[in-house]
Design a protein around this motif. Structure first.
Motif, mmCIF file in Angstrom:
data_model
loop_
_atom_site.group_PDB
_atom_site.id
_atom_site.type_symbol
_atom_site.label_atom_id
_atom_site.label_comp_id
_atom_site.label_asym_id
_atom_site.label_seq_id
_atom_site.Cartn_x
_atom_site.Cartn_y
_atom_site.Cartn_z
ATOM 1 N N UNK A 1 0.847 -1.172 0.000
ATOM 2 C CA UNK A 1 0.000 0.000 0.000
ATOM 3 C C UNK A 1 0.889 1.229 0.000
ATOM 4 N N UNK A 2 0.523 2.194 -0.807
ATOM 5 C CA UNK A 2 1.213 3.471 -0.841
ATOM 6 C C UNK A 2 0.298 4.504 -0.210
ATOM 7 N N UNK A 3 0.853 5.372 0.597
ATOM 8 C CA UNK A 3 0.080 6.420 1.232
ATOM 9 C C UNK A 3 0.652 7.747 0.788
ATOM 10 N N UNK A 4 -0.223 8.671 0.418
ATOM 11 C CA UNK A 4 0.264 9.972 -0.009
ATOM 12 C C UNK A 4 -0.148 11.032 0.983
ATOM 13 N N UNK A 5 0.690 11.996 1.106
ATOM 14 C CA UNK A 5 0.381 13.198 1.858
ATOM 15 C C UNK A 5 0.583 14.348 0.886
ATOM 16 N N UNK A 6 -0.502 14.987 0.502
ATOM 17 C CA UNK A 6 -0.428 16.050 -0.486
ATOM 18 C C UNK A 6 -0.405 17.395 0.223
ATOM 19 N N UNK A 7 0.687 18.161 0.081
ATOM 20 C CA UNK A 7 0.732 19.462 0.730
ATOM 21 C C UNK A 7 -0.237 20.435 0.091
ATOM 22 N N UNK B 1 -1.443 10.417 15.713
ATOM 23 C CA UNK B 1 -2.802 10.624 15.188
ATOM 24 C C UNK B 1 -3.268 12.061 15.393
ATOM 25 N N UNK B 2 -3.013 12.623 16.587
ATOM 26 C CA UNK B 2 -3.427 14.006 16.851
ATOM 27 C C UNK B 2 -2.709 14.984 15.927
ATOM 28 N N UNK B 3 -1.426 14.766 15.696
ATOM 29 C CA UNK B 3 -0.653 15.642 14.817
ATOM 30 C C UNK B 3 -1.153 15.534 13.384
ATOM 31 N N UNK B 4 -1.397 14.330 12.921
ATOM 32 C CA UNK B 4 -1.911 14.131 11.569
ATOM 33 C C UNK B 4 -3.274 14.805 11.404
ATOM 34 N N UNK C 1 -5.092 22.506 7.108
ATOM 35 C CA UNK C 1 -4.859 22.476 5.661
ATOM 36 C C UNK C 1 -3.381 22.502 5.279
ATOM 37 N N UNK C 2 -2.493 22.174 6.224
ATOM 38 C CA UNK C 2 -1.102 21.958 5.852
ATOM 39 C C UNK C 2 -1.055 20.772 4.906
ATOM 40 N N UNK C 3 -1.818 19.728 5.239
ATOM 41 C CA UNK C 3 -2.034 18.592 4.339
ATOM 42 C C UNK C 3 -3.480 18.655 3.876
#
Length: 166
Positions: free
Chosen positions: A1-7, A57-60, A67-69
């Motif tokens: 699985x690939x996970x993305x975090x889009x800025x 989890x809280x940071x994410x 809206x940083x991510x």
């Protein structure tokens, strides 16, 4: 699985980098490489980073809320799942760019929408449940925005393993 975090494109000035805590930096940098396929992936990543699972989890959640991510989740290969996938571009006059960006981004099928310094100045990926969904979605985007969408389906796939260190 690939996970993305889009800025998110939310900087007040292109010359000012956002300020991140050491924990935020560690989480953003680590999660760009995906989650482990384990029964407790967040706990496992948190242990790897030397923080609690709750802190992770809280940071994410906070990075998503402010809206940083703009997105955090798995990336599925639509084409391999029987769907459609394409790169699309538009030529948008500067005075309409923000409006059209908002309109294009309102489509669930749109990902990775970026401004480019080119005659075709808006580029995005479309992923649909069926191959036919690409043409249908392009038609809906054109009808909503009033601008043509240039469909550029891939001829060959390249994996560049792109990550953005913060």
């Amino acid at each position: 699985m690939s996970v993305t975090a889009e800025p998110a494109a939310r900087r007040e000035s292109p010359d000012v980098a956002p300020a991140f805590t050491d924990t935020e930096k560690a989480i953003i940098n680590r999660l760009q490489y995906g989650l482990p396929l384990t029964p407790n992936p967040y706990r496992d990543v948190a242990e790897e980073l030397g923080i609690s699972e709750q802190t992770l989890l809280d940071t994410l959640k906070a990075l998503l809320a402010n809206r940083t991510l703009t997105r955090f989740g798995p990336m599925f290969h639509a084409g391999e799942m029987g769907g459609g996938l394409t790169l699309a571009a538009m030529r948008i006059p500067e005075q309409d760019f923000d409006r059209v960006t908002e309109q294009v981004n309102s489509f669930a099928e749109v990902a990775h929408n970026y401004r480019r310094e080119h005659e075709l100045n808006m580029w995005f990926v479309l992923a649909t449940e069926t191959p036919e969904g690409i043409a249908e979605t392009i038609g809906r985007i054109e009808a909503l925005t009033g601008y043509p969408v240039y469909n550029m389906p891939k001829e060959q796939e390249f994996h560049v393993n792109l990550h953005f260190e913060v």
